[in-house]
Scaffold this motif. Structure first.
Motif, PDB file in Angstrom:
ATOM      1  N   ARG A   1       0.842  -1.209   0.000  1.00 53.76           N
ATOM      2  CA  ARG A   1       0.000   0.000   0.000  1.00 53.76           C
ATOM      3  C   ARG A   1       0.871   1.249   0.000  1.00 53.76           C
ATOM      4  NH1 ARG A   1      -3.396  -2.847   3.637  1.00 53.76           N
ATOM      5  NH2 ARG A   1      -2.582  -1.736   5.449  1.00 53.76           N
TER       6      ARG A   1
ATOM      7  N   GLN B   1       0.789   4.421  -2.501  1.00 52.03           N
ATOM      8  CA  GLN B   1       0.708   5.795  -2.006  1.00 52.03           C
ATOM      9  C   GLN B   1       1.837   6.651  -2.579  1.00 52.03           C
ATOM     10  OE1 GLN B   1      -1.603   7.115  -0.434  1.00 52.03           O
ATOM     11  NE2 GLN B   1      -0.651   9.088   0.073  1.00 52.03           N
TER      12      GLN B   1
ATOM     13  N   ARG C   1       1.094   7.549  -6.158  1.00 57.43           N
ATOM     14  CA  ARG C   1       0.106   8.641  -6.237  1.00 57.43           C
ATOM     15  C   ARG C   1       0.773   9.985  -6.038  1.00 57.43           C
ATOM     16  NH1 ARG C   1      -4.101   6.315  -2.508  1.00 57.43           N
ATOM     17  NH2 ARG C   1      -5.108   4.837  -3.889  1.00 57.43           N
TER      18      ARG C   1
ATOM     19  N   LEU D   1       5.008   8.615   4.410  1.00 57.87           N
ATOM     20  CA  LEU D   1       5.409   7.257   4.004  1.00 57.87           C
ATOM     21  C   LEU D   1       6.231   6.600   5.106  1.00 57.87           C
ATOM     22  CD1 LEU D   1       6.404   8.003   0.328  1.00 57.87           C
ATOM     23  CD2 LEU D   1       4.484   6.587   1.061  1.00 57.87           C
TER      24      LEU D   1
ATOM     25  N   TYR E   1       3.815   4.075   6.865  1.00 51.49           N
ATOM     26  CA  TYR E   1       4.185   2.797   6.246  1.00 51.49           C
ATOM     27  C   TYR E   1       5.582   2.322   6.629  1.00 51.49           C
ATOM     28  CZ  TYR E   1       0.126   4.059   3.475  1.00 51.49           C
ATOM     29  OH  TYR E   1      -1.142   4.424   3.101  1.00 51.49           O
TER      30      TYR E   1
END
Ligand code: SER
Length: 604
Positions: A384, A388, A391, A412, A416
């Motif tokens: 994911r 991200q 994007r 990030l 993440y």
């Protein structure tokens, strides 16, 4: 020492040395305080004795010795960024300590430390350096000439090896407030003392200069002050000794290896990581860092999970999740581990740590289950995170810009677990730059947030605690051995006011109290405390404990009570009895769950 002593032997030698000098051998406290969600992890051996230093708690011994499980990843003492990169910092480590509670002070602490190091362990004194406190103008404290004189006159240390340092190095404080005092540290020179004998005193290259040649082995803290919230210092009611020796470090010295990671505390864990990854430790610096990070973090995570913590998105659970992700990421990037593997490292960790902490080896399956689940979910998160990132990068490209906004990119990392170098690498692959100052701003904010998580927030401030003695508890559980009449009588009693603090809620402290203070399982009592002459009345909404001080929380009406006023206590029976039944039922449920599911079930 002729042959290389093992970790088990060295730990034992330390404990025996002080046991022989009338110290009570104690087990390690848990790696995080069980009743205090605001202190993330145990960061020093003295945490479990804080109440004794402040005078609010007592023990039935005056000297103690132990090895304490510590984790330093947040708050005042945070070593995370160093871990893995160098060879002597850890998130998890053992702190060997000897303690005096109002008993011996500087002289014995110094002489015994020197005796253990130079006579029992036979460390060459040419390699040892010590530091003492040079004083502090702001705090109005003089240099610690007493400790300095003991080193110079009562040990055979080379006088040129006794150095003075200021409060940054030689005044130890647990947190922003609380017990503290000057300290004397013992450092070892692991370099070539023969060709450059006096390098220890060199401010750039010597002791306390942050290098791998001179490392601190042992810190002897002479606890004698309480740092209050306004920054001032107040003498403690008694003087104490708190020493902390880095077990992994002293072991590396005694085993004659250059790094903590080359001791038998790590070798079995490295062997396991090697088996799983097909790589060998010691062949390549990037891969070696990964081995060290993984071994270190798995020691921290295993000990915290064994004491009952769980990974989550807040507080200590979040720290554990980050450690697991950091370890998993190093495994992926440096060792090519695409699939979950950390859970398979756990049995090796338990083999090593279980020697001192049997709670870890008793819960291997439970730890593996949790870690495996975390690794699987991290695998999905990474995916994911990459989406991200794409994007973010697309929107930058669309705006015909060439820089990723630092604040966005930092997400990030925060969400993440992507490290900065990975984000930069991914950006470069798409011909983008990273806005470094935005990243740093976001990072500072994030760090401040997690620092306050780690602060020692507490019910009573250091000022409030000042001068309090333990409350005498007259609480009686409703046991079969107690007659109904005696139980009823135990719900009431006359006491004396010690102090009232603040409002909303107001805190009332008495000399003795029949109120049950929340700790662990059962919530605190409610009820009323009143002036027998009717001048004031205190509605008790909850009862808690700070060390051994019982604190009644609630609302005061009438006039302000004074210290020494008589106080009539009435515990609310209609609240106590069902609370107690629920607590008993929880124990029964817990015991049934353990019977059906196994010993790893823990109450949270
Ligand atoms: N409290 C001191 C430390 O943590 C000594 O034990 O270094």
């Amino acid at each position: 020492m002729s042959s290389k002593p093992s970790a088990v032997e060295v730990r034992r030698q330390f404990i025996d040395f002080f046991s022989k000098r009338e110290h009570r051998e104690l087990p390690s406290g848990p790696v995080f305080p069980q009743d205090d969600p605001t202190l993330l992890f145990t960061n020093a051996g003295m945490n479990q004795f804080k109440d004794v230093f402040l005078g609010t708690g007592t023990r039935d011994y005056k000297r103690a010795v132990d090895t304490q499980k510590c984790i330093r990843v947040s708050g005042k003492h945070n070593d995370l960024e160093e871990v893995g990169v160098d060879t002597y910092h850890h998130t998890f480590f053992e702190m060997l300590g000897n303690w005096s509670f109002g008993d011996y002070f500087k002289r014995d602490a110094i002489i015994w430390a020197w005796e253990l190091l130079t006579e029992v362990w036979k460390l060459p004194k040419e390699r040892l350096w010590v530091t003492v406190f040079s004083g502090d103008k702001t705090d109005g404290l003089p240099a610690d000439e007493e400790a300095e004189a003991i080193w110079l006159k009562e040990t055979n240390i080379d006088p040129a090896h006794v150095l003075r340092f200021d409060r940054r190095d030689n005044f130890w404080e647990m947190g922003e407030t609380g017990p503290c005092g000057p300290c004397s540290e013992i450092h070892i020179d692991r370099g070539d003392a023969v060709t450059e004998p006096l390098l220890g005193a060199n401010p750039e290259l010597g002791v306390n200069a942050g290098n791998e040649r001179f490392i601190e082995l042992w810190n002897l803290v002479f606890m004698q002050y309480n740092r209050l919230g306004d920054g001032s210092l107040k003498e403690l009611p008694a003087k104490h000794v708190d020493t902390g020796m880095g077990f992994e470090r002293v072991l590396s010295v005694l085993q004659g290896v250059h790094s903590n990671y080359d001791t038998d505390l790590f070798a079995p864990i490295f062997a396991r990581i090697g088996e799983l990854s097909g790589q060998t430790y010691g062949e390549d610096e990037t891969r070696d860092i990964a081995f060290r990070v993984i071994a270190d973090h798995m020691r921290a995570v295993s000990s915290a999970l064994a004491d009952g913590a769980l990974p989550s998105n807040t507080g200590r659970g979040y720290v554990l999740r980050r450690l697991l992700r950091r370890a998993a990421r190093y495994g992926r990037q440096a060792l090519g581990m695409e699939e979950p593997f950390l859970f398979e490292v756990i049995p090796a960790v338990a083999d090593v740590l279980g020697q001192a902490f049997p709670e870890i080896s008793g819960r291997i399956e439970h730890l593996q289950l949790i870690v495996r689940k975390e690794e699987e979910s991290f695998g999905r998160t990474l995916g994911r995170g990459i989406i991200q990132f794409d994007r973010l990068a697309d929107s930058v490209a669309k705006a015909k810009a060439d820089t990723l906004k630092g604040e966005d990119a930092f997400e990030l990392y925060a969400t993440y677990g992507f490290p900065r170098d990975l984000v930069e690498l991914m950006a470069r692959e798409r011909d983008l730059k990273l806005d470094a100052s935005g990243w740093e701003r976001a990072e500072t904010e994030h760090r401040n947030a997690s620092r306050s998580e780690g602060a020692f927030k507490q019910l009573l401030s250091a000022e409030d605690l000042e001068g309090l003695s333990p409350t005498i508890s007259t609480y009686h559980p409703n046991l079969e051995s107690l007659s109904a009449k005696d139980f009823e009588a135990s719900l009431a009693g006359r006491s004396k006011v010690v102090r009232v603090i603040g409002e909303d809620p107001a805190l009332l402290i008495l000399a003795s109290s029949p109120f049950y203070a929340e700790s662990g399982g059962q919530i605190g009592d409610r009820g009323v405390i009143e002036d027998p002459e009717g001048r004031w009345s205190f509605r008790v909404d909850d009862t808690k404990k700070m060390g051994a001080v019982i604190v009644h929380l609630g609302e005061l009406s009438g006039s302000e009570p004074s210290a020494g006023d008589a106080a009539d206590c009435k515990v609310d029976r209609a609240h106590r009895l069902p609370t107690q039944r629920n607590h008993t039922a929880t124990h029964l449920l817990h015991s049934a769950l353990r019977e059906v599911l196994g010993e790893h079930v823990a109450q949270q």
